[in-house]
Design a protein around this motif. Sequence first.
Motif, PDB file in Angstrom:
ATOM      1  N   SER A  52      73.946  19.055   0.571  1.00  0.00           N
ATOM      2  CA  SER A  52      73.883  19.833   1.811  1.00  0.00           C
ATOM      3  C   SER A  52      73.819  21.323   1.513  1.00  0.00           C
ATOM      4  O   SER A  52      73.070  22.064   2.138  1.00  0.00           O
ATOM      5  CB  SER A  52      75.098  19.537   2.693  1.00  0.00           C
ATOM      6  OG  SER A  52      75.104  18.197   3.082  1.00  0.00           O
ATOM      7  N   ALA A  56      70.774  23.926   2.391  1.00  0.00           N
ATOM      8  CA  ALA A  56      70.996  25.162   3.147  1.00  0.00           C
ATOM      9  C   ALA A  56      70.470  26.366   2.376  1.00  0.00           C
ATOM     10  O   ALA A  56      69.841  27.256   2.944  1.00  0.00           O
ATOM     11  CB  ALA A  56      72.488  25.337   3.446  1.00  0.00           C
ATOM     12  N   ALA A  59      66.638  26.238   2.438  1.00  0.00           N
ATOM     13  CA  ALA A  59      66.115  26.627   3.748  1.00  0.00           C
ATOM     14  C   ALA A  59      66.224  28.137   3.921  1.00  0.00           C
ATOM     15  O   ALA A  59      65.344  28.754   4.517  1.00  0.00           O
ATOM     16  CB  ALA A  59      66.866  25.904   4.864  1.00  0.00           C
ATOM     17  N   LEU A  66      59.870  25.338   5.518  1.00  0.00           N
ATOM     18  CA  LEU A  66      60.486  24.467   6.511  1.00  0.00           C
ATOM     19  C   LEU A  66      59.638  24.438   7.783  1.00  0.00           C
ATOM     20  O   LEU A  66      59.383  23.375   8.342  1.00  0.00           O
ATOM     21  CB  LEU A  66      61.904  24.933   6.823  1.00  0.00           C
ATOM     22  CG  LEU A  66      62.646  24.183   7.920  1.00  0.00           C
ATOM     23  CD1 LEU A  66      62.798  22.713   7.545  1.00  0.00           C
ATOM     24  CD2 LEU A  66      64.001  24.813   8.154  1.00  0.00           C
ATOM     25  N   SER A  70      57.793  21.018   9.143  1.00  0.00           N
ATOM     26  CA  SER A  70      58.129  20.551  10.485  1.00  0.00           C
ATOM     27  C   SER A  70      56.895  20.528  11.383  1.00  0.00           C
ATOM     28  O   SER A  70      56.675  19.566  12.124  1.00  0.00           O
ATOM     29  CB  SER A  70      59.211  21.454  11.082  1.00  0.00           C
ATOM     30  OG  SER A  70      59.639  20.963  12.321  1.00  0.00           O
ATOM     31  N   GLU A 146      61.599  23.052  16.294  1.00  0.00           N
ATOM     32  CA  GLU A 146      62.568  22.324  15.468  1.00  0.00           C
ATOM     33  C   GLU A 146      62.962  23.140  14.246  1.00  0.00           C
ATOM     34  O   GLU A 146      64.143  23.223  13.899  1.00  0.00           O
ATOM     35  CB  GLU A 146      61.999  20.978  15.037  1.00  0.00           C
ATOM     36  CG  GLU A 146      61.960  19.962  16.142  1.00  0.00           C
ATOM     37  CD  GLU A 146      61.339  18.638  15.720  1.00  0.00           C
ATOM     38  OE1 GLU A 146      61.053  18.445  14.515  1.00  0.00           O
ATOM     39  OE2 GLU A 146      61.138  17.793  16.601  1.00  0.00           O
ATOM     40  N   ALA A 147      61.980  23.732  13.583  1.00  0.00           N
ATOM     41  CA  ALA A 147      62.276  24.539  12.391  1.00  0.00           C
ATOM     42  C   ALA A 147      63.149  25.737  12.757  1.00  0.00           C
ATOM     43  O   ALA A 147      64.116  26.049  12.054  1.00  0.00           O
ATOM     44  CB  ALA A 147      60.973  25.010  11.738  1.00  0.00           C
ATOM     45  N   THR A 149      65.220  26.012  15.281  1.00  0.00           N
ATOM     46  CA  THR A 149      66.559  25.527  15.606  1.00  0.00           C
ATOM     47  C   THR A 149      67.347  25.235  14.326  1.00  0.00           C
ATOM     48  O   THR A 149      68.534  25.575  14.232  1.00  0.00           O
ATOM     49  CB  THR A 149      66.476  24.262  16.490  1.00  0.00           C
ATOM     50  OG1 THR A 149      65.792  24.605  17.704  1.00  0.00           O
ATOM     51  CG2 THR A 149      67.843  23.705  16.809  1.00  0.00           C
ATOM     52  N   ILE A 150      66.704  24.626  13.344  1.00  0.00           N
ATOM     53  CA  ILE A 150      67.370  24.332  12.073  1.00  0.00           C
ATOM     54  C   ILE A 150      67.786  25.627  11.383  1.00  0.00           C
ATOM     55  O   ILE A 150      68.921  25.763  10.923  1.00  0.00           O
ATOM     56  CB  ILE A 150      66.462  23.488  11.155  1.00  0.00           C
ATOM     57  CG1 ILE A 150      66.302  22.079  11.722  1.00  0.00           C
ATOM     58  CG2 ILE A 150      67.012  23.440   9.729  1.00  0.00           C
ATOM     59  CD1 ILE A 150      65.191  21.269  11.068  1.00  0.00           C
ATOM     60  N   LEU A 151      66.871  26.583  11.322  1.00  0.00           N
ATOM     61  CA  LEU A 151      67.180  27.852  10.654  1.00  0.00           C
ATOM     62  C   LEU A 151      68.286  28.610  11.386  1.00  0.00           C
ATOM     63  O   LEU A 151      69.146  29.218  10.755  1.00  0.00           O
ATOM     64  CB  LEU A 151      65.914  28.707  10.531  1.00  0.00           C
ATOM     65  CG  LEU A 151      64.837  28.130   9.612  1.00  0.00           C
ATOM     66  CD1 LEU A 151      63.539  28.908   9.746  1.00  0.00           C
ATOM     67  CD2 LEU A 151      65.314  28.120   8.173  1.00  0.00           C
ATOM     68  N   GLY A 153      70.640  27.183  13.147  1.00  0.00           N
ATOM     69  CA  GLY A 153      71.849  26.424  12.854  1.00  0.00           C
ATOM     70  C   GLY A 153      72.420  26.734  11.480  1.00  0.00           C
ATOM     71  O   GLY A 153      73.630  26.710  11.286  1.00  0.00           O
ATOM     72  N   LEU A 154      71.543  27.017  10.525  1.00  0.00           N
ATOM     73  CA  LEU A 154      71.983  27.377   9.174  1.00  0.00           C
ATOM     74  C   LEU A 154      72.417  28.844   9.092  1.00  0.00           C
ATOM     75  O   LEU A 154      72.929  29.285   8.066  1.00  0.00           O
ATOM     76  CB  LEU A 154      70.859  27.125   8.167  1.00  0.00           C
ATOM     77  CG  LEU A 154      70.478  25.668   7.943  1.00  0.00           C
ATOM     78  CD1 LEU A 154      69.216  25.573   7.090  1.00  0.00           C
ATOM     79  CD2 LEU A 154      71.619  24.908   7.284  1.00  0.00           C
TER      80      LEU A 154
END
Length: 193
Positions: A52, A56, A59, A66, A70, A146-147, A149-151, A153-154
């Motif tokens: 994990s 992170a 990313a 990313l 995506s 989506e990408a 949101t992931i970034l 979130g990180l």
Amino acid sequence: MSSPISQINPAARPTPAAGSAAEAERAAAKPSAAVAIKEQRSRLNAAIVASSETAAIRAGNEPLALLYRSAIEQINEALKPTLGENAIENAMNQDNSPEGTAGRIVALSTGFFEAFKQQHPNEPEDEVLKKFMDTIRGGFEQGFNEARTILEGLGVFDGGIADSINRTYQLVQEGYAAFEKERSGAGTGTESA
């Protein structure tokens, strides 16, 4: 009955009777099996945490990669009903600058227009073009969101990363507009103004 010392020091254990030797071995193996399972779980948990953390970090270092992955996944999903599985191959180790990423997204996704058009032979080309552009834009938008949101979130979607992602988005939209304009003129035999 064995004493606590005999459990620690095997030499201090009394010798079991001949009939109970197998039982003694099984009893000694049970605690070591439980310990082995516990150690295995600990190693697995450590591997999950390390994985994990690596994801992170990766990313954070390659947010445009990313975004690219995506977007391509979603474009593949959008094209799947008409063009089948994995219409676009996800190439790795490429130029992940905004220009490079946008160029690949536009080239790979628009490169399927002729195949898409063949799937709609009795429809006017301008309608086929609109459906195709709606399909790939929808896939790109979903992948982009989506990408992002992931970034976010990180906690890495800021500063230069946000600028690069937003620049890539702008370049993809410009590329799609240029493709659509070129094809609109080609379908009617006239140049669009």
